[in-house]
Scaffold this motif. Structure first.
Motif, PDB file in Angstrom:
ATOM      1  N   GLN A  56       0.915  41.471 131.979  1.00 51.43           N
ATOM      2  CA  GLN A  56       1.883  40.642 132.702  1.00 51.43           C
ATOM      3  C   GLN A  56       3.226  40.818 131.988  1.00 51.43           C
ATOM      4  OE1 GLN A  56       0.908  36.448 132.578  1.00 51.43           O
ATOM      5  NE2 GLN A  56       1.739  36.211 130.530  1.00 51.43           N
TER       6      GLN A  56
ATOM      7  N   GLY B  84       6.816  39.126 130.961  1.00 48.32           N
ATOM      8  CA  GLY B  84       7.702  37.969 130.826  1.00 48.32           C
ATOM      9  C   GLY B  84       9.077  38.459 130.376  1.00 48.32           C
TER      10      GLY B  84
ATOM     11  N   ASN C  91       6.133  21.965 127.446  1.00 48.84           N
ATOM     12  CA  ASN C  91       4.676  22.062 127.479  1.00 48.84           C
ATOM     13  C   ASN C  91       4.058  22.658 126.220  1.00 48.84           C
ATOM     14  OD1 ASN C  91       4.503  21.114 130.280  1.00 48.84           O
ATOM     15  ND2 ASN C  91       5.589  23.020 130.726  1.00 48.84           N
ATOM     16  N   LYS C  92       4.848  22.754 125.153  1.00 50.46           N
ATOM     17  CA  LYS C  92       4.301  23.312 123.907  1.00 50.46           C
ATOM     18  C   LYS C  92       4.026  22.178 122.916  1.00 50.46           C
ATOM     19  CE  LYS C  92       4.080  27.632 124.704  1.00 50.46           C
ATOM     20  NZ  LYS C  92       5.140  28.407 125.256  1.00 50.46           N
TER      21      LYS C  92
ATOM     22  N   LYS D 169      13.848  28.474 121.518  1.00 48.82           N
ATOM     23  CA  LYS D 169      13.565  29.817 122.056  1.00 48.82           C
ATOM     24  C   LYS D 169      14.545  30.107 123.188  1.00 48.82           C
ATOM     25  CE  LYS D 169      10.614  28.804 125.847  1.00 48.82           C
ATOM     26  NZ  LYS D 169       9.724  29.330 126.776  1.00 48.82           N
TER      27      LYS D 169
ATOM     28  N   GLY E   3      13.269  31.710 129.728  1.00 48.06           N
ATOM     29  CA  GLY E   3      12.708  32.914 130.365  1.00 48.06           C
ATOM     30  C   GLY E   3      11.421  32.585 131.071  1.00 48.06           C
TER      31      GLY E   3
ATOM     32  N   LEU F 227       8.046  34.547 133.799  1.00 47.35           N
ATOM     33  CA  LEU F 227       7.354  35.743 134.293  1.00 47.35           C
ATOM     34  C   LEU F 227       8.131  36.433 135.408  1.00 47.35           C
ATOM     35  CD1 LEU F 227       3.660  34.506 134.301  1.00 47.35           C
ATOM     36  CD2 LEU F 227       4.858  35.866 132.581  1.00 47.35           C
TER      37      LEU F 227
ATOM     38  N   GLU G 104      15.971  27.386 134.594  1.00 45.24           N
ATOM     39  CA  GLU G 104      15.598  26.504 133.475  1.00 45.24           C
ATOM     40  C   GLU G 104      16.777  25.754 132.869  1.00 45.24           C
ATOM     41  OE1 GLU G 104      13.123  28.609 130.657  1.00 45.24           O
ATOM     42  OE2 GLU G 104      11.699  29.166 132.233  1.00 45.24           O
TER      43      GLU G 104
ATOM     44  N   ARG H   1       8.325  42.995 123.286  1.00 46.86           N
ATOM     45  CA  ARG H   1       7.147  42.634 122.490  1.00 46.86           C
ATOM     46  C   ARG H   1       5.902  42.874 123.333  1.00 46.86           C
ATOM     47  NH1 ARG H   1       5.195  36.548 121.727  1.00 46.86           N
ATOM     48  NH2 ARG H   1       4.612  36.969 123.880  1.00 46.86           N
TER      49      ARG H   1
ATOM     50  N   ASN I  13      -3.254  37.621 124.912  1.00 51.19           N
ATOM     51  CA  ASN I  13      -2.378  36.451 124.979  1.00 51.19           C
ATOM     52  C   ASN I  13      -3.087  35.379 125.812  1.00 51.19           C
ATOM     53  OD1 ASN I  13      -0.328  34.728 126.344  1.00 51.19           O
ATOM     54  ND2 ASN I  13       1.108  35.950 125.168  1.00 51.19           N
TER      55      ASN I  13
ATOM     56  N   ASP J  84       0.286  41.017 127.287  1.00 52.53           N
ATOM     57  CA  ASP J  84       1.574  40.414 127.639  1.00 52.53           C
ATOM     58  C   ASP J  84       2.720  41.285 127.136  1.00 52.53           C
ATOM     59  OD1 ASP J  84       2.978  37.697 128.440  1.00 52.53           O
ATOM     60  OD2 ASP J  84       3.899  38.323 126.573  1.00 52.53           O
ATOM     61  N   MET J  85       3.653  41.557 128.017  1.00 51.19           N
ATOM     62  CA  MET J  85       4.856  42.297 127.656  1.00 51.19           C
ATOM     63  C   MET J  85       6.005  41.302 127.786  1.00 51.19           C
ATOM     64  SD  MET J  85       5.268  45.665 127.111  1.00 51.19           S
ATOM     65  CE  MET J  85       4.645  46.884 128.243  1.00 51.19           C
TER      66      MET J  85
ATOM     67  N   GLU K 100      10.163  21.897 132.725  1.00 48.06           N
ATOM     68  CA  GLU K 100       9.813  22.935 131.755  1.00 48.06           C
ATOM     69  C   GLU K 100      10.444  22.725 130.386  1.00 48.06           C
ATOM     70  OE1 GLU K 100       9.790  26.861 133.340  1.00 48.06           O
ATOM     71  OE2 GLU K 100       9.270  27.738 131.396  1.00 48.06           O
TER      72      GLU K 100
ATOM     73  N   THR L   3      10.818  30.512 116.963  1.00 44.64           N
ATOM     74  CA  THR L   3       9.701  31.472 116.935  1.00 44.64           C
ATOM     75  C   THR L   3      10.167  32.752 116.224  1.00 44.64           C
ATOM     76  OG1 THR L   3      10.317  32.512 119.015  1.00 44.64           O
ATOM     77  CG2 THR L   3       8.879  30.584 119.147  1.00 44.64           C
TER      78      THR L   3
ATOM     79  N   ILE M  99      10.058  35.807 117.079  1.00 45.80           N
ATOM     80  CA  ILE M  99      10.763  36.769 117.938  1.00 45.80           C
ATOM     81  C   ILE M  99      12.180  36.280 118.222  1.00 45.80           C
ATOM     82  CG2 ILE M  99       9.763  35.860 120.098  1.00 45.80           C
ATOM     83  CD1 ILE M  99       9.846  38.682 121.206  1.00 45.80           C
ATOM     84  N   THR M 100      12.354  34.964 118.411  1.00 49.89           N
ATOM     85  CA  THR M 100      13.698  34.420 118.675  1.00 49.89           C
ATOM     86  C   THR M 100      14.579  34.635 117.442  1.00 49.89           C
ATOM     87  OG1 THR M 100      12.636  32.743 120.045  1.00 49.89           O
ATOM     88  CG2 THR M 100      14.933  32.370 119.493  1.00 49.89           C
TER      89      THR M 100
HETATM   90  N1  LIG Z   1       8.041  33.680 121.538  1.00 54.75           N
HETATM   91  C1  LIG Z   1       8.635  33.075 122.490  1.00 54.75           C
HETATM   92  O1  LIG Z   1       9.791  32.705 122.366  1.00 54.75           O
HETATM   93  C2  LIG Z   1       7.864  32.793 123.701  1.00 54.75           C
HETATM   94  C3  LIG Z   1       7.587  33.768 124.636  1.00 54.75           C
HETATM   95  N2  LIG Z   1       6.924  33.509 125.791  1.00 54.75           N
HETATM   96  C4  LIG Z   1       6.724  34.566 126.759  1.00 54.75           C
HETATM   97  O2  LIG Z   1       7.363  34.167 127.958  1.00 54.75           O
HETATM   98  C5  LIG Z   1       6.615  34.615 129.064  1.00 54.75           C
HETATM   99  C6  LIG Z   1       6.197  33.445 129.901  1.00 54.75           C
HETATM  100  O3  LIG Z   1       7.212  32.532 130.000  1.00 54.75           O
HETATM  101  P1  LIG Z   1       6.954  31.035 130.460  1.00 54.75           P
HETATM  102  O4  LIG Z   1       8.222  30.319 130.176  1.00 54.75           O
HETATM  103  O5  LIG Z   1       5.691  30.513 129.867  1.00 54.75           O
HETATM  104  O6  LIG Z   1       6.695  31.228 132.027  1.00 54.75           O
HETATM  105  P2  LIG Z   1       7.482  30.672 133.309  1.00 54.75           P
HETATM  106  O7  LIG Z   1       8.836  30.189 132.952  1.00 54.75           O
HETATM  107  O8  LIG Z   1       7.361  31.712 134.375  1.00 54.75           O
HETATM  108  O9  LIG Z   1       6.586  29.440 133.764  1.00 54.75           O
HETATM  109  C7  LIG Z   1       6.298  28.352 132.928  1.00 54.75           C
HETATM  110  C8  LIG Z   1       5.968  27.145 133.827  1.00 54.75           C
HETATM  111  O10 LIG Z   1       4.920  27.519 134.730  1.00 54.75           O
HETATM  112  C9  LIG Z   1       4.035  26.419 134.929  1.00 54.75           C
HETATM  113  N3  LIG Z   1       2.697  26.826 134.481  1.00 54.75           N
HETATM  114  C10 LIG Z   1       2.388  27.860 133.656  1.00 54.75           C
HETATM  115  N4  LIG Z   1       1.064  27.939 133.495  1.00 54.75           N
HETATM  116  C11 LIG Z   1       0.534  26.947 134.224  1.00 54.75           C
HETATM  117  C12 LIG Z   1      -0.791  26.495 134.475  1.00 54.75           C
HETATM  118  N5  LIG Z   1      -1.853  27.122 133.920  1.00 54.75           N
HETATM  119  N6  LIG Z   1      -0.982  25.421 135.258  1.00 54.75           N
HETATM  120  C13 LIG Z   1       0.086  24.804 135.825  1.00 54.75           C
HETATM  121  N7  LIG Z   1       1.368  25.177 135.641  1.00 54.75           N
HETATM  122  C14 LIG Z   1       1.576  26.219 134.845  1.00 54.75           C
HETATM  123  C15 LIG Z   1       4.574  25.279 134.114  1.00 54.75           C
HETATM  124  O11 LIG Z   1       5.413  24.486 134.945  1.00 54.75           O
HETATM  125  C16 LIG Z   1       5.413  25.960 133.064  1.00 54.75           C
HETATM  126  O12 LIG Z   1       6.442  25.114 132.575  1.00 54.75           O
HETATM  127  C17 LIG Z   1       5.434  35.371 128.523  1.00 54.75           C
HETATM  128  O13 LIG Z   1       5.748  36.750 128.530  1.00 54.75           O
HETATM  129  C18 LIG Z   1       5.300  34.824 127.119  1.00 54.75           C
HETATM  130  O14 LIG Z   1       4.699  35.754 126.258  1.00 54.75           O
HETATM  131  C19 LIG Z   1       6.537  32.244 126.069  1.00 54.75           C
HETATM  132  C20 LIG Z   1       6.745  31.239 125.132  1.00 54.75           C
HETATM  133  C21 LIG Z   1       7.420  31.436 123.881  1.00 54.75           C
END
Ligand SMILES: NC(=O)C1=CN([C@@H]2O[C@H](COP(=O)(O)OP(=O)(O)OC[C@H]3O[C@@H](n4cnc5c(N)ncnc54)[C@H](O)[C@@H]3O)[C@@H](O)[C@H]2O)C=CC1
Ligand SMILES: [Mg+2]
Length: 316
Positions: free
Chosen positions: A143, A145, A165-166, A172, A175, A177, A195, A209, A214, A222-223, A242, A261, A263-264
């Protein structure tokens, strides 16, 4: 899988390559071999398209009288068809099943078919008929992101959020998917706007990354791609679903804080380096180029290449 001929063309091919067995095919009133206009109720005529690798693709949505066909008749028909295709040296069968005809999945599985993938309205099963282990390509392995590092050079501020949700609230980049058919830069701009309410434009790709197993990737890898964006609005109006917090932070502070994080933190330091030494040191910029075979266009990302190298004029 792109048919090389029209459907009518394929029917002509199949009329030559596919001679139906007792239940795998029924010679209709037209008399044309392998092409059935009105198969009787309860029989199963399975015709498919031949692909360039020697596989057969059967789309159940295109078959007549499917609603009146029961699973047992389908299984008999499929078994005979598979036998026929095997004897003709076909290497694989791709079976596309509309969601409302899912009763045909179990009979196909009992003949050795496995899921290849599913979309919202259909599933695709495959059966390898060739020599040795299957050489069929798998479905999507990752997938994607995309995050936006929205950096305002005039104030040296960068846009950061904390995820609602963390369990641990760390800074961070906003961003999310990527959607099917969406360019990487467009995902970054869209997600940042959704957002945070900040409007921005794509500048470059900064880092990629790759992470396996994941937890949020449904068993796929995960990309996660971070883009550099330039803001053109500055008033934050963040998404309450969010984000817990959202602010413009001094880039130095983000590069030094522990409340982020890895990566950030790394990308913040990369940006600081680019800001001081020139963004050409860190940017992968994008250019659209034509695909040779399909006539479509694609985006190519790489470090800036001088024009004379692009044209090779004056290069020896
Ligand atoms: N290191 C970092 O800074 C981080 C990187 N990432 C990366 O970001 C990408 C994903 O970004 P996100 O912001 O998480 O996605 P996103 O912004 O597309 O969606 C997140 C939102 O989707 C909904 N959602 C997600 N899973 C759900 C579930 N199982 N049930 C119900 N609702 C749900 C929630 O409303 C959540 O707030 C990935 O590639 C991930 O690896 C995510 C978090 C931290
Ligand atoms: Mg998100």
């Amino acid at each position: 899988m792109r048919p090389l001929l029209s459907w009518a063309g394929w029917r002509a091919v199949l009329a030559r390559t596919y001679s139906p067995g007792p239940s795998a095919g029924y010679r209709g009133a037209s008399g044309a071999q392998g092409y059935v206009r009105n198969p009787p109720v309860g029989t199963c005529d399975l015709q498919g398209e031949l692909d360039r690798f020697g596989g057969i693709s059967v789309r159940l949505a295109r078959l007549d009288a499917l609603d009146r066909l029961d699973a047992a008749a389908f299984q008999k028909g499929l078994q005979a068809a598979v036998q026929q295709w095997r004897s003709e040296g076909r290497i694989a069968v791709w079976l596309h099943i509309p969601i409302l005809q899912s009763r045909f999945i179990a009979p196909a599985a009992s003949l050795g078919f496995c899921f290849h993938h599913a979309e919202s309205d259909s599933s695709t099963l495959t059966l390898w008929l060739g020599e040795g282990p299957s050489r069929l390509p798998g479905y999507a392995s990752h997938q994607v992101g995309v995050a936006g590092a929205v950096f305002d050079e005039s104030t040296r501020k960068i846009l950061v959020v904390q995820d609602r949700n963390k369990l641990k609230n760390m800074w961070k980049f906003p961003g999310g998917l990527s959607e099917p058919g969406e360019d990487i830069g467009d995902t970054a701009v869209r997600e940042v706007f959704e957002e945070t309410g900040i409007k921005s434009e794509f500048r470059s790709l900064l880092s990629i990354r790759q992470q396996h197993t994941n937890p949020g990737a449904f068993g796929k890898s995960d990309m996660y791609i971070v883009c550099r964006l330039k803001p053109y609005s500055f008033t934050i109006n963040f998404c309450q679903h969010e984000c817990l917090r959202c602010e413009w932070m001094d880039l130095n502070d983000l590069a030094k804080t522990e409340n982020t994080t890895p990566i950030t933190s790394r990308v913040a330091r990369l940006l600081l380096y680019g800001y001081r030494e020139g963004f050409d040191k860190i940017d992968l910029t994008v250019e659209e180029l034509p695909a040779v075979h399909t006539g479509l266009f694609y985006k190519l990302y790489h470090k800036e290449l001088p024009d004379n190298y692009k044209t090779m004029k004056g290069i020896y």
